[in-house]
Design a protein around this motif. Sequence first.
Motif, PDB file in Angstrom:
ATOM      1  N   MET A  61      16.679  -2.169   5.051  1.00 38.11           N
ATOM      2  CA  MET A  61      16.095  -2.014   6.386  1.00 38.11           C
ATOM      3  C   MET A  61      14.807  -1.200   6.339  1.00 38.11           C
ATOM      4  N   GLU A  62      14.775  -0.170   5.494  1.00 42.44           N
ATOM      5  CA  GLU A  62      13.574   0.663   5.380  1.00 42.44           C
ATOM      6  C   GLU A  62      12.404  -0.150   4.837  1.00 42.44           C
ATOM      7  N   LEU A  63      12.670  -0.977   3.827  1.00 43.66           N
ATOM      8  CA  LEU A  63      11.611  -1.804   3.265  1.00 43.66           C
ATOM      9  C   LEU A  63      11.113  -2.842   4.268  1.00 43.66           C
ATOM     10  N   GLU A  64      12.033  -3.396   5.052  1.00 45.59           N
ATOM     11  CA  GLU A  64      11.609  -4.349   6.078  1.00 45.59           C
ATOM     12  C   GLU A  64      10.647  -3.692   7.058  1.00 45.59           C
ATOM     13  N   GLN A  65      10.948  -2.469   7.477  1.00 46.95           N
ATOM     14  CA  GLN A  65      10.073  -1.757   8.400  1.00 46.95           C
ATOM     15  C   GLN A  65       8.707  -1.475   7.778  1.00 46.95           C
ATOM     16  N   LEU A  66       8.705  -1.073   6.500  1.00 37.94           N
ATOM     17  CA  LEU A  66       7.438  -0.782   5.823  1.00 37.94           C
ATOM     18  C   LEU A  66       6.595  -2.043   5.655  1.00 37.94           C
ATOM     19  N   LEU A  67       7.246  -3.155   5.314  1.00 39.01           N
ATOM     20  CA  LEU A  67       6.513  -4.417   5.152  1.00 39.01           C
ATOM     21  C   LEU A  67       5.922  -4.881   6.484  1.00 39.01           C
ATOM     22  N   ASN A  68       6.680  -4.713   7.547  1.00 39.77           N
ATOM     23  CA  ASN A  68       6.163  -5.085   8.870  1.00 39.77           C
ATOM     24  C   ASN A  68       4.978  -4.195   9.261  1.00 39.77           C
ATOM     25  N   LYS A  69       5.083  -2.915   8.933  1.00 39.88           N
ATOM     26  CA  LYS A  69       3.991  -1.984   9.252  1.00 39.88           C
ATOM     27  C   LYS A  69       2.739  -2.339   8.460  1.00 39.88           C
ATOM     28  N   LEU A  70       2.914  -2.668   7.177  1.00 42.76           N
ATOM     29  CA  LEU A  70       1.771  -3.051   6.349  1.00 42.76           C
ATOM     30  C   LEU A  70       1.139  -4.344   6.862  1.00 42.76           C
ATOM     31  N   SER A  71       1.953  -5.270   7.292  1.00 44.79           N
ATOM     32  CA  SER A  71       1.429  -6.515   7.866  1.00 44.79           C
ATOM     33  C   SER A  71       0.602  -6.238   9.116  1.00 44.79           C
ATOM     34  N   ASN A  85     -19.012 -10.477   2.242  1.00 45.69           N
ATOM     35  CA  ASN A  85     -18.054 -11.081   1.308  1.00 45.69           C
ATOM     36  C   ASN A  85     -17.111 -10.046   0.710  1.00 45.69           C
ATOM     37  N   ALA A  86     -17.617  -8.850   0.447  1.00 45.96           N
ATOM     38  CA  ALA A  86     -16.773  -7.806  -0.144  1.00 45.96           C
ATOM     39  C   ALA A  86     -15.629  -7.437   0.787  1.00 45.96           C
ATOM     40  N   THR A  87     -15.930  -7.368   2.093  1.00 48.86           N
ATOM     41  CA  THR A  87     -14.880  -7.045   3.068  1.00 48.86           C
ATOM     42  C   THR A  87     -13.830  -8.140   3.120  1.00 48.86           C
ATOM     43  N   MET A  88     -14.271  -9.403   3.139  1.00 52.68           N
ATOM     44  CA  MET A  88     -13.326 -10.515   3.171  1.00 52.68           C
ATOM     45  C   MET A  88     -12.444 -10.523   1.916  1.00 52.68           C
ATOM     46  N   HIS A  89     -13.065 -10.209   0.787  1.00 58.56           N
ATOM     47  CA  HIS A  89     -12.291 -10.150  -0.460  1.00 58.56           C
ATOM     48  C   HIS A  89     -11.246  -9.033  -0.397  1.00 58.56           C
ATOM     49  N   THR A  90     -11.614  -7.901   0.170  1.00 60.60           N
ATOM     50  CA  THR A  90     -10.671  -6.782   0.298  1.00 60.60           C
ATOM     51  C   THR A  90      -9.485  -7.161   1.178  1.00 60.60           C
ATOM     52  N   ILE A  91      -9.772  -7.800   2.320  1.00 60.40           N
ATOM     53  CA  ILE A  91      -8.689  -8.215   3.223  1.00 60.40           C
ATOM     54  C   ILE A  91      -7.775  -9.218   2.530  1.00 60.40           C
ATOM     55  N   LYS A  92      -8.381 -10.164   1.818  1.00 64.10           N
ATOM     56  CA  LYS A  92      -7.583 -11.172   1.099  1.00 64.10           C
ATOM     57  C   LYS A  92      -6.689 -10.509   0.061  1.00 64.10           C
ATOM     58  N   ARG A  93      -7.241  -9.528  -0.657  1.00 61.35           N
ATOM     59  CA  ARG A  93      -6.460  -8.845  -1.692  1.00 61.35           C
ATOM     60  C   ARG A  93      -5.274  -8.093  -1.095  1.00 61.35           C
ATOM     61  N   HIS A  94      -5.498  -7.395   0.020  1.00 62.60           N
ATOM     62  CA  HIS A  94      -4.400  -6.675   0.667  1.00 62.60           C
ATOM     63  C   HIS A  94      -3.307  -7.646   1.125  1.00 62.60           C
ATOM     64  N   LEU A  98       0.635  -7.855  -0.057  1.00 59.23           N
ATOM     65  CA  LEU A  98       1.736  -7.904   0.894  1.00 59.23           C
ATOM     66  C   LEU A  98       2.643  -9.102   0.624  1.00 59.23           C
ATOM     67  N   MET A  99       2.048 -10.262   0.350  1.00 59.19           N
ATOM     68  CA  MET A  99       2.848 -11.460   0.084  1.00 59.19           C
ATOM     69  C   MET A  99       3.707 -11.283  -1.167  1.00 59.19           C
ATOM     70  N   ASP A 100       3.130 -10.661  -2.210  1.00 56.18           N
ATOM     71  CA  ASP A 100       3.900 -10.402  -3.436  1.00 56.18           C
ATOM     72  C   ASP A 100       5.087  -9.482  -3.148  1.00 56.18           C
ATOM     73  N   TYR A 101       4.859  -8.433  -2.357  1.00 52.17           N
ATOM     74  CA  TYR A 101       5.944  -7.516  -2.007  1.00 52.17           C
ATOM     75  C   TYR A 101       7.029  -8.233  -1.198  1.00 52.17           C
ATOM     76  N   GLN A 102       6.618  -9.069  -0.252  1.00 49.27           N
ATOM     77  CA  GLN A 102       7.593  -9.796   0.559  1.00 49.27           C
ATOM     78  C   GLN A 102       8.418 -10.749  -0.291  1.00 49.27           C
ATOM     79  N   GLN A 103       7.774 -11.419  -1.246  1.00 45.85           N
ATOM     80  CA  GLN A 103       8.500 -12.339  -2.130  1.00 45.85           C
ATOM     81  C   GLN A 103       9.489 -11.580  -3.013  1.00 45.85           C
ATOM     82  N   GLU A 104       9.069 -10.432  -3.547  1.00 45.87           N
ATOM     83  CA  GLU A 104       9.964  -9.628  -4.387  1.00 45.87           C
ATOM     84  C   GLU A 104      11.154  -9.129  -3.582  1.00 45.87           C
ATOM     85  N   PHE A 105      10.883  -8.666  -2.357  1.00 47.50           N
ATOM     86  CA  PHE A 105      11.956  -8.191  -1.487  1.00 47.50           C
ATOM     87  C   PHE A 105      12.936  -9.317  -1.160  1.00 47.50           C
ATOM     88  N   THR A 106      12.405 -10.490  -0.828  1.00 47.90           N
ATOM     89  CA  THR A 106      13.269 -11.632  -0.502  1.00 47.90           C
ATOM     90  C   THR A 106      14.099 -12.063  -1.702  1.00 47.90           C
TER      91      THR A 106
END
Length: 226
Positions: A61-71, A85-94, A98-106
């Motif tokens: 439950m704690e990880l779910e809350q943290l993932l939602n907050k990061l999203s 372009n640098a800003t767009m790249h930064t947003i894409k990287r973040h 997040l997607m990697d963390y969500q997949q690992e959690f799932t």
Amino acid sequence: MSTMSGSSWEELRKQARLLENDIDMKLVAFSKLGMSSAPSGLSSESMPLINSEDMFDTMSMELEQLLNKLSSINDKMADIAPGGNATMHTIKRHREILMDYQQEFTKTSARVSARREREELLRGSSPTPVAGLSRRDQYSKEANHLHSSHILVDEQINIAMEAREHLTSQRQTFKRIQTRFNDITNRFPLLNSLMYRINARKRRDSLILGIVVAVCTFLLLLYAFH
């Protein structure tokens, strides 16, 4: 206005990095907890399949809350991001992080859920459990049960095959008889009506017999796996 936007952007980036570090550490602990390491003083053979379920659920439950907050922070970053372009790249990287963390959690949650279901099946397969029964013993009993089921299924398949061979033999006999009757009907046309009725009844009997054999085989297989 631009200065305030840039300040908010940097603040959100800082929060996102802190959350990512926190989530990363918690995911490592979460995965280790999901592996159910043996408690102190117990061997790996006698440990429960799921260790510290309450702790695992709490961390989930704690990880779910943290993932939602990061999203949510990532969405805010995208809303106020400065151009470039640098800003767009930064947003894409973040978002990729997040997607990697969500997949690992799932993946970890799904693995633990599967292990819990397997534990319930093992408990259900032993109506009178013995205190201190090791996991190896449970697997052994389950393997013996499956082996017995396979033997019963093989026996039923052999019976079905013998019935099929018998039906094939009967079919050959019917074909020989039909050939002889055809020879007779060619000589005596008045017997055509009688042959038609005999053939119709033979097809009906064969169909009924086939259905009965199929139903019996299905019921025996169903009983064997239950």
